[in-house]
Design a protein around this motif. Structure first.
Motif, PDB file in Angstrom:
ATOM      1  N   TRP A   5       0.916  -1.432   0.029  1.00  0.00           N
ATOM      2  CA  TRP A   5      -0.048  -0.073   0.017  1.00  0.00           C
ATOM      3  C   TRP A   5       0.703   1.296   0.071  1.00  0.00           C
ATOM      4  CZ3 TRP A   5      -5.320   0.527   2.309  1.00  0.00           C
ATOM      5  CH2 TRP A   5      -6.002  -0.953   2.254  1.00  0.00           C
ATOM      6  N   PRO A   6       0.302   2.229  -0.527  1.00  0.00           N
ATOM      7  CA  PRO A   6       1.065   3.476  -0.601  1.00  0.00           C
ATOM      8  C   PRO A   6       1.316   4.045   1.066  1.00  0.00           C
ATOM      9  CG  PRO A   6      -0.783   3.675  -2.183  1.00  0.00           C
ATOM     10  CD  PRO A   6      -0.741   2.321  -1.265  1.00  0.00           C
ATOM     11  N   ALA A   7       2.344   4.638   1.312  1.00  0.00           N
ATOM     12  CA  ALA A   7       2.556   5.038   2.753  1.00  0.00           C
ATOM     13  C   ALA A   7       1.644   5.679   3.286  1.00  0.00           C
ATOM     14  CB  ALA A   7       3.977   5.520   2.813  1.00  0.00           C
TER      15      ALA A   7
ATOM     16  N   GLU B 112      -0.502   4.339   6.411  1.00  0.00           N
ATOM     17  CA  GLU B 112      -0.459   5.314   7.863  1.00  0.00           C
ATOM     18  C   GLU B 112      -2.009   5.711   8.355  1.00  0.00           C
ATOM     19  OE1 GLU B 112       1.116   9.463   9.099  1.00  0.00           O
ATOM     20  OE2 GLU B 112       2.107   8.397   7.352  1.00  0.00           O
ATOM     21  N   PHE B 113      -2.869   5.805   7.357  1.00  0.00           N
ATOM     22  CA  PHE B 113      -4.301   6.273   7.628  1.00  0.00           C
ATOM     23  C   PHE B 113      -4.973   5.013   8.434  1.00  0.00           C
ATOM     24  CE2 PHE B 113      -8.838   6.605   6.882  1.00  0.00           C
ATOM     25  CZ  PHE B 113      -9.309   8.084   7.346  1.00  0.00           C
TER      26      PHE B 113
ATOM     27  N   ASN C 216      -3.953   4.445  12.040  1.00  0.00           N
ATOM     28  CA  ASN C 216      -4.196   5.407  12.990  1.00  0.00           C
ATOM     29  C   ASN C 216      -5.723   5.706  13.012  1.00  0.00           C
ATOM     30  OD1 ASN C 216      -1.560   5.730  13.959  1.00  0.00           O
ATOM     31  ND2 ASN C 216      -1.077   6.765  11.946  1.00  0.00           N
ATOM     32  N   ALA C 217      -6.612   5.444  12.041  1.00  0.00           N
ATOM     33  CA  ALA C 217      -7.692   6.054  11.777  1.00  0.00           C
ATOM     34  C   ALA C 217      -8.880   4.994  12.061  1.00  0.00           C
ATOM     35  CB  ALA C 217      -8.148   6.579  10.677  1.00  0.00           C
ATOM     36  N   ARG C 218      -9.981   5.465  12.411  1.00  0.00           N
ATOM     37  CA  ARG C 218     -11.331   4.273  12.187  1.00  0.00           C
ATOM     38  C   ARG C 218     -12.231   4.566  11.296  1.00  0.00           C
ATOM     39  NH1 ARG C 218     -11.138   1.951  17.278  1.00  0.00           N
ATOM     40  NH2 ARG C 218     -13.306   1.326  17.108  1.00  0.00           N
ATOM     41  N   VAL C 219     -13.173   3.785  11.075  1.00  0.00           N
ATOM     42  CA  VAL C 219     -14.055   4.031   9.869  1.00  0.00           C
ATOM     43  C   VAL C 219     -14.803   5.394   9.749  1.00  0.00           C
ATOM     44  CG1 VAL C 219     -15.966   2.993   8.722  1.00  0.00           C
ATOM     45  CG2 VAL C 219     -14.100   1.279   9.371  1.00  0.00           C
TER      46      VAL C 219
ATOM     47  N   SER D  91      -5.687  12.108  -4.479  1.00  0.00           N
ATOM     48  CA  SER D  91      -5.502  12.355  -2.968  1.00  0.00           C
ATOM     49  C   SER D  91      -6.001  11.324  -2.182  1.00  0.00           C
ATOM     50  CB  SER D  91      -6.620  13.430  -2.786  1.00  0.00           C
ATOM     51  OG  SER D  91      -7.920  12.792  -3.146  1.00  0.00           O
ATOM     52  N   LEU D  92      -5.807  11.405  -0.911  1.00  0.00           N
ATOM     53  CA  LEU D  92      -5.929  10.310   0.002  1.00  0.00           C
ATOM     54  C   LEU D  92      -7.291   9.713  -0.238  1.00  0.00           C
ATOM     55  CD1 LEU D  92      -4.639   8.376   2.315  1.00  0.00           C
ATOM     56  CD2 LEU D  92      -5.539   9.999   3.836  1.00  0.00           C
TER      57      LEU D  92
END
Ligand SMILES: [Fe+2]
Ligand SMILES: [Fe+2]
Length: 526
Positions: free
Chosen positions: A415-417, A421-422, A425-428, A490-491
């Motif tokens: 996966w792209p870094a 990273e998302f 660290n993140a939730r849905v 974009s992300l």
């Protein structure tokens, strides 16, 4: 009605083998090796035995084995696999018909291997075939000779048997010159394809799509470096380097139709896209990952559909899928069969009845002896003692193995870094905010949970539903319906593409239990 079983990629590894001179009491592959692979090793014989037991319990007398019988074509592993098959033939009258896979042998004279095994106290010990010759992968002739009774030669009672070269089963009569990519070098190789009528009215077409291509300017064909690895070649390589198969297939299909025979073809590599047409989206966000780069291009679909072969079973990708390619008022179905040693472990039972082909997917989650190596894994120095080593059954073990792969390999490596990273660290909820998609009643999930389910659905299709809670599945369906069109680099744009791929997985043709109607080319089922 004719019933057959289809098993793909059992990857038999014999833990009971004692590598000569290595000081090992058994050949238990390390959990470290297992985590570096998309398949598991030590559980392969119990899982293959469970698949053969299912075939027997279903009353099938014939098994199509879609390549990668062993892991990796070493004489002891071939001997164990062939002995197991002989046991089922003697006890239950089961006939196994095989096709070569990329793990069954390598080129003309094989290649060296290096594997890590566990000593009795859990110390990983690397074994090289340079020190233990029987640990090497065999070459084509040596391996095929050992597997010759798996359809590669006719058996008494066969109503018909032929190869692309005629009716002489001698491998010496089944060779042709394989050119290198620039055509300047060529090497004589066996094409192990065959057509057999094992029971009246059924023609089984085993297509040897595992082509070892010599490198340009190669001279010493005893050197494994003289050949390209067949692993990523697949059907595009067949079209370029084994093109004589296409007219033979066309002739077989025409004769089968004229003679009123059911024609079932199988080869190790898929002839259609088994990832629901999501390959270009996947390339866009991940680049050429393991599966996407192995997706056959449309030229393969056109060429194989043009032969008139209507039904093809494939393995290799360890994916559960049904794909269809329309062609000139007819069409071609590719049924991708999952492996007993990769998530989600399953096999297919196929009933041929007139124009109807009914296919059921039998999960192989209950495998007696699935935990035979767990104690060794727990003792293994340096291995993390995760939930896999306490899994209650084989299905749960492979589900944990997939999760380990997602967390340790796919996301960090492919996966792209920024996306990785998302995920870390993140939730849905954060994803919904990022995409600007407000969804009511979204379950409280981490991004890791969503990504693990993404891989479950990718690999197992409908069969993943046994591992993804219904409310999560319902949420993913609603989410995929809500995503806006378009995307950018974009992300948020990349995660939109990820969800579009998920929508493709959720919208696949039925791939659990379903019926193909060969008259109107419909697929009905789940
Ligand atoms: Fe495989
Ligand atoms: Fe394979």
């Amino acid at each position: 009605m004719i019933r057959i079983a289809v098993i793909a990629d059992p990857h038999v590894h014999d833990c009971g083998w004692r590598p000569e001179g290595a000081g090992l009491d058994a050949a238990i592959r390390s959990f470290g090796d297992t985590l570096a692979s998309t398949r598991v090793f030590n559980e392969s014989i119990p899982a293959f035995r469970a698949a053969l037991d299912c075939a027997v319990a279903e009353g099938a007398k014939l098994v199509l084995l879609v390549g990668d019988l062993t892991d990796d074509g070493q004489a002891p592993n071939i001997a164990a696999a062939v002995a197991l098959i002989a046991e089922y033939r003697d006890r239950h009258g089961l006939r196994v018909l095989a096709t070569p896979g990329n793990h069954d042998f390598f080129a003309l004279h094989g290649r060296p291997q290096k594997k890590t095994f566990l000593t009795a106290d859990g110390t990983p010990q690397t074994l090289c075939s340079t020190d233990c010759p029987e640990a090497a992968t065999l070459g084509m002739d040596a391996a095929l000779r050992r597997m010759q009774h798996l359809g590669y030669r006719p058996e008494p009672g066969d109503m018909h048997w032929e190869s692309p070269f005629g009716t002489d089963p001698d491998f010496a009569a089944r060779t042709y010159l394989v050119p290198s990519p620039d055509g300047g070098t060529s090497c004589r190789m066996v094409d192990a394809s065959y057509l057999v009528e094992p029971v009246e009215g059924l023609w089984v077409l085993s297509i040897d799509s595992n082509v070892s291509v010599p490198r340009d300017n190669a001279q010493d064909f005893t050197d494994p470096a003289a050949f390209h690895d067949a692993t990523d070649g697949g059907w595009p390589t067949v079209l370029r380097h084994r093109a004589h198969l296409l007219p033979w297939m066309r002739d077989v299909a025409a004769r089968a139709k004229a003679g009123g025979k059911h024609l079932v073809a199988f080869s190790h590599y898929p002839v259609l896209d088994v990832l629901a047409g999501t390959g270009s989206d996947e390339l866009r966000i991940f680049g050429p990952t393991g599966l996407a780069r192995r997706t056959p291009p449309s030229v393969v679909a056109e060429a194989v559909a043009a032969t008139g072969v209507p039904l093809h079973f494939s393995g290799h990708l360890h994916v559960n899928d049904t794909a269809f390619h329309p062609y000139g008022g007819r069409g071609l179905f590719n049924i991708s069969v999952p492996s007993p040693v990769g998530f989600c472990p399953a096999m297919k039972i196929v009933d041929l009845d007139g124009d109807r082909v009914t296919i059921r997917s039998l999960p192989l989650s209950q495998v007696p002896g699935h935990d035979l190596a767990f104690a060794a894994y727990r003792a293994e120095a340096g291995a993390s003692v995760g939930p896999a080593m306490h899994a209650a059954d084989h299905g749960a073990f492979l589900d944990h193995h997939l999760v380990e792969l997602v967390r340790g390999r796919y996301v960090p490596r492919e996966w792209p870094a920024e996306m990785a990273e998302f995920v870390d660290n993140a939730r849905v909820d954060d994803l919904l905010a990022l995409l600007g998609v407000p969804l009511a009643d979204a379950p409280d999930l981490t991004m890791w949970q969503l990504v693990e389910d993404w891989y479950r659905l990718r690999k197992a299709g409908t069969l993943a539903e046994a591992y993804v809670a219904p409310e999560r599945l319902d949420f993913y369906r609603r989410l995929c319906e809500s995503i806006p069109p378009g995307s950018d680099n974009s992300l948020a744009g990349r995660f939109l593409v990820l969800l579009r791929i998920l929508r493709g997985y959720l919208g696949r043709l039925p791939n659990g239990d379903f019926t193909l109607d060969m008259r109107d080319l419909s697929v009905r089922g789940s």
